[in-house]
Design a protein around this motif. Sequence first.
Motif, PDB file in Angstrom:
ATOM      1  N   UNK A   1      49.169  22.731 -12.004  1.00  0.00           N
ATOM      2  CA  UNK A   1      49.624  23.775 -11.089  1.00  0.00           C
ATOM      3  C   UNK A   1      48.454  24.737 -10.857  1.00  0.00           C
ATOM      4  N   UNK A   2      48.641  25.678  -9.943  1.00  0.00           N
ATOM      5  CA  UNK A   2      47.611  26.704  -9.737  1.00  0.00           C
ATOM      6  C   UNK A   2      47.419  27.501 -11.020  1.00  0.00           C
ATOM      7  N   UNK A   3      48.535  27.834 -11.684  1.00  0.00           N
ATOM      8  CA  UNK A   3      48.436  28.620 -12.912  1.00  0.00           C
ATOM      9  C   UNK A   3      47.678  27.852 -13.996  1.00  0.00           C
ATOM     10  N   UNK A   4      47.921  26.562 -14.095  1.00  0.00           N
ATOM     11  CA  UNK A   4      47.181  25.767 -15.074  1.00  0.00           C
ATOM     12  C   UNK A   4      45.694  25.728 -14.721  1.00  0.00           C
ATOM     13  N   UNK A   5      45.399  25.672 -13.440  1.00  0.00           N
ATOM     14  CA  UNK A   5      43.997  25.681 -13.010  1.00  0.00           C
ATOM     15  C   UNK A   5      43.359  27.023 -13.366  1.00  0.00           C
ATOM     16  N   UNK A   6      44.081  28.113 -13.152  1.00  0.00           N
ATOM     17  CA  UNK A   6      43.570  29.433 -13.533  1.00  0.00           C
ATOM     18  C   UNK A   6      43.378  29.526 -15.045  1.00  0.00           C
ATOM     19  N   UNK A   7      44.324  28.963 -15.795  1.00  0.00           N
ATOM     20  CA  UNK A   7      44.200  28.973 -17.253  1.00  0.00           C
ATOM     21  C   UNK A   7      42.975  28.163 -17.681  1.00  0.00           C
ATOM     22  N   UNK A   8      42.726  27.039 -17.017  1.00  0.00           N
ATOM     23  CA  UNK A   8      41.540  26.230 -17.280  1.00  0.00           C
ATOM     24  C   UNK A   8      40.272  27.052 -17.027  1.00  0.00           C
ATOM     25  N   UNK A   9      40.242  27.820 -15.949  1.00  0.00           N
ATOM     26  CA  UNK A   9      39.079  28.652 -15.645  1.00  0.00           C
ATOM     27  C   UNK A   9      38.853  29.683 -16.750  1.00  0.00           C
ATOM     28  N   UNK A  10      39.929  30.270 -17.224  1.00  0.00           N
ATOM     29  CA  UNK A  10      39.846  31.238 -18.329  1.00  0.00           C
ATOM     30  C   UNK A  10      39.289  30.560 -19.578  1.00  0.00           C
ATOM     31  N   UNK A  11      39.846  29.404 -19.930  1.00  0.00           N
ATOM     32  CA  UNK A  11      39.402  28.697 -21.132  1.00  0.00           C
ATOM     33  C   UNK A  11      37.923  28.301 -21.031  1.00  0.00           C
ATOM     34  N   UNK A  12      37.514  27.856 -19.854  1.00  0.00           N
ATOM     35  CA  UNK A  12      36.127  27.446 -19.660  1.00  0.00           C
ATOM     36  C   UNK A  12      35.182  28.644 -19.794  1.00  0.00           C
ATOM     37  N   UNK A  13      35.517  29.735 -19.123  1.00  0.00           N
ATOM     38  CA  UNK A  13      34.645  30.907 -19.167  1.00  0.00           C
ATOM     39  C   UNK A  13      34.538  31.451 -20.588  1.00  0.00           C
ATOM     40  N   UNK A  14      35.656  31.496 -21.271  1.00  0.00           N
ATOM     41  CA  UNK A  14      35.682  31.962 -22.664  1.00  0.00           C
ATOM     42  C   UNK A  14      34.815  31.060 -23.537  1.00  0.00           C
ATOM     43  N   UNK A  15      34.932  29.752 -23.327  1.00  0.00           N
ATOM     44  CA  UNK A  15      34.141  28.786 -24.099  1.00  0.00           C
ATOM     45  C   UNK A  15      32.651  28.962 -23.829  1.00  0.00           C
ATOM     46  N   UNK A  16      32.288  29.157 -22.574  1.00  0.00           N
ATOM     47  CA  UNK A  16      30.879  29.347 -22.229  1.00  0.00           C
ATOM     48  C   UNK A  16      30.338  30.606 -22.907  1.00  0.00           C
ATOM     49  N   UNK A  17      31.104  31.678 -22.893  1.00  0.00           N
ATOM     50  CA  UNK A  17      30.667  32.920 -23.543  1.00  0.00           C
ATOM     51  C   UNK A  17      30.439  32.691 -25.035  1.00  0.00           C
ATOM     52  N   UNK A  18      31.333  31.969 -25.673  1.00  0.00           N
ATOM     53  CA  UNK A  18      31.213  31.693 -27.110  1.00  0.00           C
ATOM     54  C   UNK A  18      30.023  30.771 -27.378  1.00  0.00           C
ATOM     55  N   UNK A  19      29.885  29.730 -26.580  1.00  0.00           N
ATOM     56  CA  UNK A  19      28.778  28.781 -26.751  1.00  0.00           C
ATOM     57  C   UNK A  19      27.434  29.480 -26.612  1.00  0.00           C
ATOM     58  N   UNK A  20      27.261  30.254 -25.544  1.00  0.00           N
ATOM     59  CA  UNK A  20      25.987  30.933 -25.311  1.00  0.00           C
ATOM     60  C   UNK A  20      25.716  31.922 -26.436  1.00  0.00           C
ATOM     61  N   UNK A  21      26.719  32.687 -26.813  1.00  0.00           N
ATOM     62  CA  UNK A  21      26.565  33.660 -27.891  1.00  0.00           C
ATOM     63  C   UNK A  21      26.152  32.981 -29.201  1.00  0.00           C
ATOM     64  N   UNK A  22      26.841  31.898 -29.551  1.00  0.00           N
ATOM     65  CA  UNK A  22      26.533  31.195 -30.806  1.00  0.00           C
ATOM     66  C   UNK A  22      25.151  30.558 -30.777  1.00  0.00           C
ATOM     67  N   UNK A  23      24.773  29.968 -29.643  1.00  0.00           N
ATOM     68  CA  UNK A  23      23.442  29.349 -29.537  1.00  0.00           C
ATOM     69  C   UNK A  23      22.337  30.402 -29.627  1.00  0.00           C
ATOM     70  N   UNK A  24      22.578  31.564 -29.068  1.00  0.00           N
ATOM     71  CA  UNK A  24      21.578  32.625 -29.142  1.00  0.00           C
ATOM     72  C   UNK A  24      21.389  33.111 -30.576  1.00  0.00           C
ATOM     73  N   UNK A  25      22.440  33.068 -31.381  1.00  0.00           N
ATOM     74  CA  UNK A  25      22.355  33.483 -32.780  1.00  0.00           C
ATOM     75  C   UNK A  25      21.658  32.426 -33.634  1.00  0.00           C
TER      76      UNK A  25
END
Length: 164
Positions: free
Chosen positions: A33-57
Amino acid sequence: MTHNEEIRNEVLETVNNLTDDQLNEPEEKGRWSIMQTLHHLYLMERSVAIIVSNRLKSKITAPAERKPIDRTVDRSVKVSAPVFVVPTKKYMTLEKMKNKLEESRNELNKVAASANQEELKQKSYPHPVFGPMPLEQWIPFVGYHEKRHLEQIKEIRDKVVDRI
């Protein structure tokens, strides 16, 4: 981050006039659904923030060649979502989802603002399609990823609005 903000604004404008029922109605059985697609966008962005942060450390330096991340918007190439970014099937409200998207954007912006630019170039993380990708490309990748799904959201919207 301007690119990311422009795409996010367009995504939100596209869904703003829809009801929660329309947002949670899948285009067809077995599709998001659109909501699931929006939730996917949230999960992806959150994951990218965590990945970049962890790799920088990390002390590990692993430079990678720049990738053609603008090709992300090409929907003729099908990509299965990694399990950690598969959305929930639970009913959600747009208000709650907007809060989640704001939260993930704030996390990404915080990581980007505090990052050392040279480290972003010298460190990488593997992308499922592009392979090892410099961290500096992961941040704008979020915008391209959202733009890809924006077209999907518009298609779902057009079909769902006609039905409900």
